[in-house]
Design an enzyme around this catalytic site. Structure first.
Site, short mmCIF file in Angstrom:
data_model
loop_
_atom_site.label_atom_id
_atom_site.label_comp_id
_atom_site.label_asym_id
_atom_site.label_seq_id
_atom_site.Cartn_x
_atom_site.Cartn_y
_atom_site.Cartn_z
N ASP A 88 0.86 -1.19 0.00
CA ASP A 88 0.00 0.00 0.00
C ASP A 88 0.89 1.23 0.00
OD1 ASP A 88 -2.96 0.87 0.41
OD2 ASP A 88 -1.79 2.19 1.69
C1 LIG Z 1 3.21 7.99 -5.72
C2 LIG Z 1 2.81 7.08 -6.84
C3 LIG Z 1 1.82 6.12 -6.66
N1 LIG Z 1 1.49 5.30 -7.73
C4 LIG Z 1 0.43 4.30 -7.60
C5 LIG Z 1 0.93 2.95 -7.07
C6 LIG Z 1 -0.35 2.32 -6.58
O1 LIG Z 1 -0.94 1.61 -7.67
C7 LIG Z 1 -1.20 3.51 -6.19
C8 LIG Z 1 -1.38 3.58 -4.69
O2 LIG Z 1 -2.61 2.98 -4.36
P1 LIG Z 1 -2.68 1.65 -3.49
O3 LIG Z 1 -3.96 1.68 -2.74
O4 LIG Z 1 -1.41 1.42 -2.75
O5 LIG Z 1 -2.72 0.46 -4.55
P2 LIG Z 1 -3.82 0.20 -5.67
O6 LIG Z 1 -5.18 0.52 -5.16
O7 LIG Z 1 -3.38 0.87 -6.93
O8 LIG Z 1 -3.67 -1.37 -5.93
P3 LIG Z 1 -3.83 -2.54 -4.84
O9 LIG Z 1 -4.43 -1.96 -3.60
O10 LIG Z 1 -4.73 -3.54 -5.52
O11 LIG Z 1 -2.42 -3.07 -4.63
O12 LIG Z 1 -0.53 4.69 -6.61
C9 LIG Z 1 2.10 5.42 -8.97
O13 LIG Z 1 1.75 4.68 -9.91
N2 LIG Z 1 3.08 6.35 -9.14
C10 LIG Z 1 3.47 7.19 -8.14
O14 LIG Z 1 4.36 8.05 -8.35
#
Ligand SMILES: Cc1cn([C@H]2C[C@H](O)[C@@H](COP(=O)(O)OP(=O)(O)OP(=O)(O)O)O2)c(=O)[nH]c1=O
EC number: 3.6.1.9
Length: 201
Positions: free
Chosen positions: A75
């Site tokens: 997360d």
């Molecule tokens: C800060 C940052 C986050 N992110 C993304 C990564 C994660 O997919 C998302 C954070 O949300 P999360 O809730 O961690 O993950 P998710 O909902 O996408 O997927 P899951 O819970 O099924 O694992 O933000 C980027 O792609 N680039 C970035 O620079």
């Protein structure tokens, strides 16, 4: 070889793990895994708790399997001045988040949980942190970025992997920012004795 399950619906996490050479399957956690999670005020506790809940959701679904699997969940949030900034709900929320981050130094934290599906508790649960700085965002640029939708599904309403010139990492890894700190994940696999690289026999 015990199989690895990536308990994530994030395409970025799948890409990071695949690019690192690991063999794995994907089972996204149910949204309900996070639904009743307390909004813990401490960012570190929050990301570790949410990663654990996501892993637990998938571990429970594997209960009847004949062979155990390793389940990996994560997360990611941004944190600025004690304020937790997750994925934006909509463009207005993305504006709120980016206005909070504009012109600041802030953190991106990723909680990671590794749980063997035949065990009552996780083998590993920890977090990694990166420090970033963001330029002050001009109104015109912000309107264009919000209209692009590039903020969708990304904690902090930005995607570092999108080659954004207005945000820089000053400490910590890029993979941690994008959603999976690979150096720490590699060390974790070694600690539990799992080496599921695709080119291994
Ligand atoms: C800060 C940052 C986050 N992110 C993304 C990564 C994660 O997919 C998302 C954070 O949300 P999360 O809730 O961690 O993950 P998710 O909902 O996408 O997927 P899951 O819970 O099924 O694992 O933000 C980027 O792609 N680039 C970035 O620079």
């Amino acid at each position: 070889m015990t199989r690895l399950i990536l308990a994530s619906g994030s395409p970025r996490r799948s890409q990071l793990l695949s690019d690192a050479g690991y063999r794995f399957e994907v089972i996204p956690p149910h949204d309900s895994a996070e639904a009743d999670a307390p909004r813990l005020p401490d960012p570190t506790s929050l990301v570790c708790d949410l990663a654990r809940r996501k892993a637990e959701d998938v571990v429970k679904r594997l209960a009847g399997e004949p062979q155990p699997s390793w389940v990996l969940a994560a997360d990611t949030i941004a944190e600025c001045g004690g304020q937790v900034l997750g994925k934006p709900d909509d463009a207005a929320d993305a504006r709120r988040i980016l206005e909070a981050l504009s012109g600041t130094r802030h953190s991106v934290l990723t909680g990671v949980c590794l749980w063997r599906s035949d065990q009552p508790a996780p083998a590993e649960c920890w977090h990694a942190e990166s420090q970033l700085e963001m330029d002050r965002l001009g109104d015109r640029w912000l309107e264009d970025y919000l209209a692009s939708g590039a903020w969708e599904g990304k904690a902090g309403a930005f995607g570092y992997q999108d080659g954004l010139v207005f945000v820089r990492i000053v400490a910590g890894s890029e993979s941690n920012v994008v959603g999976l700190p690979l150096d720490e994940v590699r060390a974790m696999f070694q600690r539990v004795g799992w080496n599921g690289l695709r080119d291994e026999s």
